[in-house]
Write a protein that holds these residues in place. Sequence first.
Motif, short mmCIF file in Angstrom:
data_model
loop_
_atom_site.label_atom_id
_atom_site.label_comp_id
_atom_site.label_asym_id
_atom_site.label_seq_id
_atom_site.Cartn_x
_atom_site.Cartn_y
_atom_site.Cartn_z
N CYS A 61 45.53 37.13 38.26
CA CYS A 61 45.01 37.91 39.38
C CYS A 61 45.90 39.13 39.59
O CYS A 61 47.10 39.00 39.84
CB CYS A 61 44.99 37.08 40.65
N ARG B 146 42.59 29.58 46.33
CA ARG B 146 42.35 28.44 45.45
C ARG B 146 40.95 27.91 45.70
O ARG B 146 40.55 27.70 46.84
CB ARG B 146 43.39 27.36 45.71
N GLN B 147 40.23 27.65 44.63
CA GLN B 147 38.87 27.12 44.73
C GLN B 147 38.91 25.59 44.73
O GLN B 147 39.93 24.98 44.46
CB GLN B 147 38.03 27.63 43.54
N SER C 139 40.70 26.21 40.34
CA SER C 139 40.87 27.57 39.80
C SER C 139 41.23 28.52 40.94
O SER C 139 41.22 28.14 42.12
CB SER C 139 39.59 28.02 39.10
N TYR C 140 41.53 29.75 40.58
CA TYR C 140 41.94 30.74 41.56
C TYR C 140 40.99 31.93 41.53
O TYR C 140 40.56 32.37 40.46
CB TYR C 140 43.37 31.22 41.30
N GLU C 141 40.63 32.43 42.70
CA GLU C 141 39.76 33.59 42.85
C GLU C 141 40.59 34.76 43.33
O GLU C 141 41.39 34.63 44.27
CB GLU C 141 38.64 33.27 43.83
N CYS C 142 40.42 35.90 42.68
CA CYS C 142 41.20 37.09 43.01
C CYS C 142 40.42 37.97 43.97
O CYS C 142 39.22 38.16 43.81
CB CYS C 142 41.52 37.88 41.75
N TYR C 143 41.10 38.54 44.94
CA TYR C 143 40.50 39.46 45.91
C TYR C 143 41.41 40.68 46.05
O TYR C 143 42.61 40.57 46.04
CB TYR C 143 40.34 38.80 47.28
#
Length: 119
Positions: free
Chosen positions: A102, A109-110, A114-118
């Motif tokens: 990211c 964190r989902q 997994s990880y979501e980037c913003y």
Amino acid sequence: MDGRRNTGCLAAVLLVPGALLALLSAVFTMELEDPLFVGLRDNTSGIAAGVLALGLLLVVGGAVTGLLGRGRGSRIAVVAVAVPLLVFGAWRATVLAPMLECSGSLIARQDDGSYECYG
């Protein structure tokens, strides 16, 4: 007095801060890794990776210095401390790797881990 006499103290001086830095790397991403803390967080994985790298560098330096010492007992003690720290560092690197992808300033964190980037 030869130079090999004080390698145990120098190894300890390198291993202790190395261990503290390796453990400190977990503090930077503690809330992000815990599934109980949901929501957006600052992406501090880059700082955690840098602190971890510095800590592992000190651990490796302390291990090499300690292995150059005279006594067999001190060598065993250095290995007994350095090996678990290096294993912990390898585990931390695998935990940090998905977060480092990211490039944004916020990360979440989902449910599947997994990880979501913003941002």
